[in-house]
Design an enzyme around this catalytic site. Sequence first.
Site, mmCIF file in Angstrom:
data_model
loop_
_atom_site.group_PDB
_atom_site.id
_atom_site.type_symbol
_atom_site.label_atom_id
_atom_site.label_comp_id
_atom_site.label_asym_id
_atom_site.label_seq_id
_atom_site.Cartn_x
_atom_site.Cartn_y
_atom_site.Cartn_z
ATOM 1 N N SER A 16 25.998 -1.709 16.623
ATOM 2 C CA SER A 16 27.331 -1.466 16.154
ATOM 3 C C SER A 16 28.127 -0.475 16.599
ATOM 4 O O SER A 16 29.584 -0.193 16.472
ATOM 5 C CB SER A 16 27.331 -1.433 14.623
ATOM 6 N N VAL A 62 16.307 -3.381 10.556
ATOM 7 C CA VAL A 62 15.084 -3.639 11.385
ATOM 8 C C VAL A 62 13.717 -2.866 11.284
ATOM 9 O O VAL A 62 12.859 -3.040 11.846
ATOM 10 C CB VAL A 62 15.360 -3.472 13.039
ATOM 11 N N ASN A 88 16.815 -0.838 20.116
ATOM 12 C CA ASN A 88 17.604 0.351 20.409
ATOM 13 C C ASN A 88 17.746 1.057 18.883
ATOM 14 O O ASN A 88 18.230 2.290 19.009
ATOM 15 C CB ASN A 88 18.937 0.003 21.181
ATOM 16 N N TYR A 154 11.736 13.001 14.440
ATOM 17 C CA TYR A 154 12.320 12.202 15.708
ATOM 18 C C TYR A 154 11.557 12.353 16.978
ATOM 19 O O TYR A 154 11.357 10.861 17.545
ATOM 20 C CB TYR A 154 13.751 12.695 15.694
HETATM 21 P P1 NAP Z 1 24.176 5.602 16.688
HETATM 22 O O1 NAP Z 1 25.415 5.982 17.250
HETATM 23 O O2 NAP Z 1 24.117 6.433 15.328
HETATM 24 O O3 NAP Z 1 23.946 4.210 16.330
HETATM 25 C C1 NAP Z 1 22.791 3.813 15.663
HETATM 26 C C2 NAP Z 1 22.899 2.312 15.632
HETATM 27 O O4 NAP Z 1 21.354 2.002 14.844
HETATM 28 C C3 NAP Z 1 24.006 1.819 14.701
HETATM 29 O O5 NAP Z 1 24.444 0.503 15.195
HETATM 30 C C4 NAP Z 1 23.410 1.712 13.253
HETATM 31 O O6 NAP Z 1 24.030 0.768 12.461
HETATM 32 C C5 NAP Z 1 21.925 1.028 13.762
HETATM 33 N N1 NAP Z 1 20.783 1.340 12.717
HETATM 34 C C6 NAP Z 1 20.366 2.198 12.368
HETATM 35 N N2 NAP Z 1 19.301 2.112 11.321
HETATM 36 C C7 NAP Z 1 19.301 0.713 11.320
HETATM 37 C C8 NAP Z 1 18.346 -0.259 10.719
HETATM 38 N N3 NAP Z 1 17.367 0.318 9.911
HETATM 39 N N4 NAP Z 1 18.505 -1.496 10.973
HETATM 40 C C9 NAP Z 1 19.502 -1.934 11.766
HETATM 41 N N5 NAP Z 1 20.072 -1.033 12.378
HETATM 42 C C10 NAP Z 1 20.271 0.176 12.319
HETATM 43 O O7 NAP Z 1 23.245 6.058 17.399
HETATM 44 P P2 NAP Z 1 23.095 6.421 19.294
HETATM 45 O O8 NAP Z 1 23.215 7.747 19.556
HETATM 46 O O9 NAP Z 1 23.720 5.077 19.895
HETATM 47 O O10 NAP Z 1 21.339 6.265 19.332
HETATM 48 C C11 NAP Z 1 20.761 4.981 19.631
HETATM 49 C C12 NAP Z 1 19.603 4.906 20.324
HETATM 50 O O11 NAP Z 1 19.488 5.938 21.186
HETATM 51 C C13 NAP Z 1 18.489 5.478 18.944
HETATM 52 O O12 NAP Z 1 17.006 4.818 19.289
HETATM 53 C C14 NAP Z 1 18.475 7.221 19.593
HETATM 54 O O13 NAP Z 1 16.962 7.332 19.382
HETATM 55 C C15 NAP Z 1 18.497 6.914 21.041
HETATM 56 N N6 NAP Z 1 18.920 8.091 21.901
HETATM 57 C C16 NAP Z 1 20.280 8.608 21.631
HETATM 58 C C17 NAP Z 1 20.889 9.775 22.209
HETATM 59 C C18 NAP Z 1 22.244 10.276 22.180
HETATM 60 O O14 NAP Z 1 22.555 11.211 23.068
HETATM 61 N N7 NAP Z 1 23.102 9.558 21.652
HETATM 62 C C19 NAP Z 1 19.919 10.330 23.162
HETATM 63 C C20 NAP Z 1 18.706 9.945 23.327
HETATM 64 C C21 NAP Z 1 18.176 8.730 22.514
HETATM 65 P P3 NAP Z 1 23.906 0.699 10.844
HETATM 66 O O15 NAP Z 1 24.069 2.157 10.515
HETATM 67 O O16 NAP Z 1 24.901 -0.279 10.173
HETATM 68 O O17 NAP Z 1 22.647 0.173 10.598
#
Ligand code: NAP
Length: 256
Positions: A16, A62, A88, A154
């Site tokens: 999302s 999830v 993801n 984390y």
């Molecule tokens: P984000 O913008 O906060 O988005 C997180 C997404 O996960 C949202 O769509 C959220 O939607 C969904 N979500 C959270 N808990 C959930 C659950 N229990 N069931 C289903 N959906 C769930 O995060 P992001 O920064 O894009 O990060 C995405 C992934 O990349 C993560 O695994 C994170 O560890 C990894 N990552 C991110 C970065 C970065 O710099 N952004 C760096 C390294 C790794 P809802 O809240 O509606 O559920």
Amino acid sequence: MLKSLQGKTVIVTGASRGIGKGIALRFGEAGLNVVAVSRSQSDAEAIAALIGPNAIGFGADVSTPEGCQAMAAAAVERFGGIDVLCANAGIFPAAKLGEMTAADFDHVINTNLRSTFLSVSAVLPAMTKAGQGRIVITSSITGPITGFPGWSHYGASKAGQLGFMRTAAIELAPKNITVNAVMPGNIFTEGLDGIGGDYIAKMEASIPMRRLGVVADIANAALFFASEEANYITGQQIVVDGGQVLPESMGALEAM
Ligand code: NAP
């Protein structure tokens, strides 16, 4: 130029916003049917609407077996199968040791790591039936390579995903299912909007390429792992971080 993935079906969890949204849009652009998943059904549907008629939004948590089973069932019902899973979804609330509760720890592990196991388990029947499949996990540099105060839980979840991946890759190889991971560095997402220029400038200064990543950088790596050209790659991870993990000290960055 990668061979077409047109008509294949991908489930993207955490679609999302942020990186998952970027993956969903990129895979949609590449012609795949997309099942965009987040806990919020309406947010997931909004992303599907951006992609078009070859996409659906699905609301599921999830971190629960029921949520993952329902998500997989929805994909099979709407598109007839599941070719790719992008596991993801993830959260990163900060808490330092001494303040972090067992509930805080469990919440992060369940959302980031348990969900990886549960979502992979849920898509297995469809992939096994099809005789092929691609699983792409979003891990991180934080945990497997680096650390950051407040993120011990984390980091454990993100390193745990890679440990899970290696044995899953061995077990699923005879079924022609590959399991690989993308390890993002600091990616610019909506979550950083309004965080302040100073903070962004500090982050950029620690990255040899002097910029944060964008979600397309991660989506393109995920698309490669999903491609036919990657069919002999399994149990591997690719760091996408503009060189962030490379400097051995601040001095290495200052000497550039
Ligand atoms: P984000 O913008 O906060 O988005 C997180 C997404 O996960 C949202 O769509 C959220 O939607 C969904 N979500 C959270 N808990 C959930 C659950 N229990 N069931 C289903 N959906 C769930 O995060 P992001 O920064 O894009 O990060 C995405 C992934 O990349 C993560 O695994 C994170 O560890 C990894 N990552 C991110 C970065 C970065 O710099 N952004 C760096 C390294 C790794 P809802 O809240 O509606 O559920």
